[in-house]
Design a protein around this motif. Structure first.
Motif, PDB file in Angstrom:
ATOM      1  N   ALA A 189       0.810  -1.219   0.000  1.00  0.00           N
ATOM      2  CA  ALA A 189       0.000   0.000   0.000  1.00  0.00           C
ATOM      3  C   ALA A 189       0.841   1.267   0.000  1.00  0.00           C
ATOM      4  N   ARG A 190       2.138   1.117   0.272  1.00  0.00           N
ATOM      5  CA  ARG A 190       3.067   2.245   0.347  1.00  0.00           C
ATOM      6  C   ARG A 190       2.635   3.256   1.420  1.00  0.00           C
ATOM      7  N   ILE A 191       2.308   2.728   2.585  1.00  0.00           N
ATOM      8  CA  ILE A 191       1.993   3.577   3.728  1.00  0.00           C
ATOM      9  C   ILE A 191       2.773   3.063   4.933  1.00  0.00           C
ATOM     10  N   ASP A 192       2.819   3.867   6.004  1.00  0.00           N
ATOM     11  CA  ASP A 192       3.519   3.432   7.202  1.00  0.00           C
ATOM     12  C   ASP A 192       2.527   3.004   8.270  1.00  0.00           C
ATOM     13  N   ALA A 193       3.043   2.388   9.317  1.00  0.00           N
ATOM     14  CA  ALA A 193       2.204   1.842  10.375  1.00  0.00           C
ATOM     15  C   ALA A 193       1.359   2.921  11.046  1.00  0.00           C
ATOM     16  N   ALA A 194       1.884   4.128  11.144  1.00  0.00           N
ATOM     17  CA  ALA A 194       1.163   5.207  11.824  1.00  0.00           C
ATOM     18  C   ALA A 194      -0.131   5.576  11.105  1.00  0.00           C
ATOM     19  N   SER A 195      -0.259   5.189   9.836  1.00  0.00           N
ATOM     20  CA  SER A 195      -1.463   5.514   9.078  1.00  0.00           C
ATOM     21  C   SER A 195      -2.604   4.529   9.326  1.00  0.00           C
ATOM     22  N   VAL A 196      -2.318   3.444  10.041  1.00  0.00           N
ATOM     23  CA  VAL A 196      -3.308   2.394  10.270  1.00  0.00           C
ATOM     24  C   VAL A 196      -3.900   2.545  11.665  1.00  0.00           C
ATOM     25  N   THR A 197      -5.226   2.529  11.752  1.00  0.00           N
ATOM     26  CA  THR A 197      -5.883   2.689  13.050  1.00  0.00           C
ATOM     27  C   THR A 197      -5.682   1.463  13.931  1.00  0.00           C
ATOM     28  N   ALA A 198      -5.871   0.281  13.365  1.00  0.00           N
ATOM     29  CA  ALA A 198      -5.754  -0.939  14.169  1.00  0.00           C
ATOM     30  C   ALA A 198      -5.671  -2.153  13.264  1.00  0.00           C
ATOM     31  N   ILE A 199      -5.184  -3.226  13.838  1.00  0.00           N
ATOM     32  CA  ILE A 199      -5.189  -4.544  13.211  1.00  0.00           C
ATOM     33  C   ILE A 199      -6.273  -5.369  13.895  1.00  0.00           C
ATOM     34  N   GLY A 200      -7.159  -5.958  13.110  1.00  0.00           N
ATOM     35  CA  GLY A 200      -8.083  -6.960  13.640  1.00  0.00           C
ATOM     36  C   GLY A 200      -7.474  -8.325  13.398  1.00  0.00           C
ATOM     37  N   ALA A 201      -7.111  -9.028  14.467  1.00  0.00           N
ATOM     38  CA  ALA A 201      -6.402 -10.308  14.342  1.00  0.00           C
ATOM     39  C   ALA A 201      -7.254 -11.431  14.920  1.00  0.00           C
ATOM     40  N   HIS A 202      -7.668 -12.342  14.069  1.00  0.00           N
ATOM     41  CA  HIS A 202      -8.560 -13.420  14.503  1.00  0.00           C
ATOM     42  C   HIS A 202      -7.843 -14.465  15.329  1.00  0.00           C
ATOM     43  N   GLY A 203      -6.608 -14.803  14.973  1.00  0.00           N
ATOM     44  CA  GLY A 203      -5.934 -15.932  15.608  1.00  0.00           C
ATOM     45  C   GLY A 203      -6.295 -17.232  14.913  1.00  0.00           C
ATOM     46  N   GLN A 204      -5.682 -18.332  15.378  1.00  0.00           N
ATOM     47  CA  GLN A 204      -5.919 -19.647  14.769  1.00  0.00           C
ATOM     48  C   GLN A 204      -6.791 -20.486  15.695  1.00  0.00           C
ATOM     49  N   THR A 205      -7.965 -20.844  15.227  1.00  0.00           N
ATOM     50  CA  THR A 205      -8.851 -21.665  16.054  1.00  0.00           C
ATOM     51  C   THR A 205      -8.252 -23.050  16.244  1.00  0.00           C
ATOM     52  N   ILE A 206      -8.073 -23.435  17.511  1.00  0.00           N
ATOM     53  CA  ILE A 206      -7.578 -24.789  17.802  1.00  0.00           C
ATOM     54  C   ILE A 206      -8.629 -25.634  18.512  1.00  0.00           C
ATOM     55  N   PRO A 219     -30.373 -24.469  13.959  1.00  0.00           N
ATOM     56  CA  PRO A 219     -29.557 -23.324  14.343  1.00  0.00           C
ATOM     57  C   PRO A 219     -30.187 -22.586  15.516  1.00  0.00           C
ATOM     58  N   PRO A 220     -29.400 -21.799  16.248  1.00  0.00           N
ATOM     59  CA  PRO A 220     -28.002 -21.447  15.959  1.00  0.00           C
ATOM     60  C   PRO A 220     -27.062 -22.619  16.217  1.00  0.00           C
ATOM     61  N   LYS A 221     -26.085 -22.757  15.353  1.00  0.00           N
ATOM     62  CA  LYS A 221     -25.105 -23.821  15.514  1.00  0.00           C
ATOM     63  C   LYS A 221     -23.815 -23.442  14.807  1.00  0.00           C
ATOM     64  N   SER A 222     -22.724 -23.955  15.331  1.00  0.00           N
ATOM     65  CA  SER A 222     -21.414 -23.739  14.729  1.00  0.00           C
ATOM     66  C   SER A 222     -20.567 -24.964  15.010  1.00  0.00           C
ATOM     67  N   THR A 223     -19.555 -25.172  14.203  1.00  0.00           N
ATOM     68  CA  THR A 223     -18.749 -26.374  14.330  1.00  0.00           C
ATOM     69  C   THR A 223     -17.324 -26.090  13.891  1.00  0.00           C
ATOM     70  N   GLY A 224     -16.495 -27.117  13.887  1.00  0.00           N
ATOM     71  CA  GLY A 224     -15.093 -26.961  13.504  1.00  0.00           C
ATOM     72  C   GLY A 224     -14.411 -28.308  13.420  1.00  0.00           C
ATOM     73  N   ARG A 225     -13.101 -28.276  13.503  1.00  0.00           N
ATOM     74  CA  ARG A 225     -12.325 -29.505  13.424  1.00  0.00           C
ATOM     75  C   ARG A 225     -12.482 -30.378  14.663  1.00  0.00           C
ATOM     76  N   ASP A 226     -13.068 -29.841  15.726  1.00  0.00           N
ATOM     77  CA  ASP A 226     -13.361 -30.675  16.887  1.00  0.00           C
ATOM     78  C   ASP A 226     -14.284 -31.826  16.507  1.00  0.00           C
ATOM     79  N   LEU A 227     -15.178 -31.586  15.559  1.00  0.00           N
ATOM     80  CA  LEU A 227     -16.080 -32.628  15.079  1.00  0.00           C
ATOM     81  C   LEU A 227     -15.605 -33.203  13.764  1.00  0.00           C
ATOM     82  N   PHE A 228     -15.415 -32.365  12.762  1.00  0.00           N
ATOM     83  CA  PHE A 228     -15.093 -32.838  11.417  1.00  0.00           C
ATOM     84  C   PHE A 228     -13.576 -32.918  11.228  1.00  0.00           C
ATOM     85  N   HIS A 229     -13.002 -33.974  11.770  1.00  0.00           N
ATOM     86  CA  HIS A 229     -11.556 -34.188  11.691  1.00  0.00           C
ATOM     87  C   HIS A 229     -11.279 -35.535  11.028  1.00  0.00           C
TER      88      HIS A 229
END
Length: 361
Positions: free
Chosen positions: A75-92, A230-240
Motif C-alpha cells: 500500500a506504500r503507507i507506514d504503520a502510523a497511518s493504520v488505526t488498528a489490526i483486527g487479528a482473529h488468531g488460529q482456532t484450535i 440453528p443457531p449452531k457452529s462447528t469446527g475440526r473438533d467434530l469434522f476431523h
C-alpha cells in the motif's frame, strides 16, 4: 485472518470512510510447515499442550507481523497511518456447547506480541464475548456479508467455504441469519494430503476424476450435526480425520479419488440442504473462500440448487480470498467504536455485544 484450513494468513487494508468497505491492498503469508503441523496437533488433546500452544502463538504473531509488513509495503503507507489490526488468531478448539453444554472457543495467538512487532494497535479475541452472552461465537461474518452482498430486491445467501462452510441468509427485508453448515475444505485437504502429498485439490481436479459414492455420502450426511437446528457452529473438533476414518471403515475398497469426490459432494449437499430449508426463496448463492475455486464443488452446488444463480464474491468486486479478512477488519472497527459486532439472530447470543479486546501498540 487465518482460518480452519490452516494454510496461512490473509490480510487486507480496508478504508471504511465510504458507504461500502474499500480494500486498498491485500497480502498473504503462508504458514511454515512446522507451524501448520503444530496447529494441526493442537486440534486434539496431547502432552505438553500449554507449552506447545504458547510457542505456536508466538510463531503466529511473527507470521501476522510479516503479513502486515508486506501489506504496508504493497500500500506504500507506514504503520502510523493504520488505526488498528483486527487479528482473529488460529482456532484450535471450538466447543460452543451445542451437544454437551461445554461453552468455550480457543483462538491461539499472541496479540500483545503482534502489537509490539507491528507498532499498531491490535484488536483480538472476537468470539468469547458472544459465548459469554449465551451465543455460539460463530459465525461472525453475516453482518459484513449483508453490507457487501445484500439486496433490497431479493433474498440472497452468502456462503464462505473455508475449512468449515457457513452461510449468511440475506433477506430483502427482515433480520439476517446464518450458521455453520459443516465441513468445507478441511476433510478434502486431509484426504489429498494423505494420498497425494498435496495441500489442497487444485480446482477440484482430483475430485472430478472420481465418482461420488452414494452410500458413503448418505452415511456422512447421517451425522447429527447436519440435522441440528440453528443457531449452531462447528469446527475440526467434530469434522476431523478420525470422523472421516470412522465412516470409511465400511468402505475399505473405495478408490481414494472416489472418496475425494464424495467429500466434495458432502460439502455441496450440506450447503444446498441448508439453503433449501432456511432460504427457500433465495435467488443467488454468493460463494467466497477457497471452495469458490473448486470447480467440481461449484458444479455440485449448481446441480443441487436448480433455479439459484451460483456466483462468487468476485462477481461483486471482492476477491474470494479477501472476504473473511475484511470481516475482521470491520469487527476491529466496531470494537474501537464501541459498537456491536455480533448478530444475535445468527449466534443465539442474548443480545448485541461489543466484541474484541484491545492491545495498544
Amino acid at each position: 485472518m487465518s482460518g480452519t484450513s490452516m494454510d496461512g494468513a490473509d490480510a487486507v487494508l480496508v478504508d471504511f470512510s465510504g458507504a461500502r468497505p474499500a480494500v486498498l491492498a491485500a497480502a498473504s503469508q503462508p504458514f511454515p510447515d512446522t507451524l501448520r503441523a503444530a496447529f494441526g496437533a493442537l486440534q486434539q488433546p496431547g502432552e505438553d499442550e500449554i507449552h506447545r500452544e504458547a510457542l505456536a502463538a508466538n510463531a503466529l504473531a511473527q507470521v501476522y507481523a510479516d503479513c502486515v509488513a508486506a501489506l504496508l509495503r504493497e500500500a506504500r503507507i507506514d504503520a502510523a497511518s493504520v488505526t488498528a489490526i483486527g487479528a482473529h488468531g488460529q482456532t484450535i478448539r471450538h466447543r460452543p456447547g451445542l451437544y454437551d453444554g461445554i461453552g468455550y472457543t480457543r483462538q491461539s495467538q499472541h496479540p500483545a506480541r503482534l502489537a509490539e512487532l507491528a507498532g499498531i494497535d491490535v484488536v483480538a479475541d472476537f468470539r468469547s464475548r458472544d459465548l459469554a452472552a449465551g451465543g455460539q461465537g460463530a459465525p461472525l461474518v453475516p453482518a459484513l456479508h449483508h453490507a457487501l452482498f445484500g439486496s433490497e430486491a431479493e433474498t440472497r445467501v452468502a456462503c464462505n467455504i473455508g475449512g468449515i462452510s457457513n452461510i449468511s441468509i440475506l433477506p430483502a427485508a427482515g433480520p439476517v441469519s446464518g450458521f455453520d453448515c459443516g465441513p468445507g475444505n478441511a476433510l478434502l485437504d486431509y484426504w489429498i494430503g494423505r494420498h497425494r502429498g498435496l495441500a489442497f485439490d487444485s480446482n477440484g481436479d482430483w475430485a472430478a476424476s472420481g465418482r461420488v459414492d452414494a452410500a458413503l455420502l448418505a452415511q456422512c450426511l447421517a451425522e447429527p450435526y447436519f440435522s441440528a437446528a440453528p443457531p449452531k457452529s462447528t469446527g475440526r473438533d467434530l469434522f476431523h480425520s478420525g470422523w472421516l476414518e470412522a465412516r470409511l471403515a465400511a468402505f475399505p475398497q473405495l478408490p481414494p479419488a472416489d472418496v475425494q469426490a464424495t467429500l466434495a459432494a458432502l460439502t455441496a449437499e450440506a450447503i444446498a440442504r441448508d439453503v433449501r430449508s432456511s432460504a427457500p426463496d433465495a435467488l443467488r448463492l454468493i460463494v467466497c473462500g477457497g471452495g469458490a475455486r473448486n470447480a467440481f464443488m461449484m458444479a455440485r452446488l449448481a446441480q443441487a440448487l436448480p433455479g439459484v444463480a451460483i456466483e462468487t464474491s468476485a462477481d461483486y468486486g471482492v476477491p474470494v480470498s479477501q472476504v473473511e479478512a475484511i470481516a475482521f477488519a470491520w469487527l476491529a472497527r466496531q470494537c474501537l467504536m464501541r459498537l456491536p459486532g455480533n448478530v444475535p439472530t445468527v449466534t443465539g447470543a442474548a443480545g448485541p455485544r461489543v466484541l474484541g479486546a484491545i492491545y495498544p501498540r
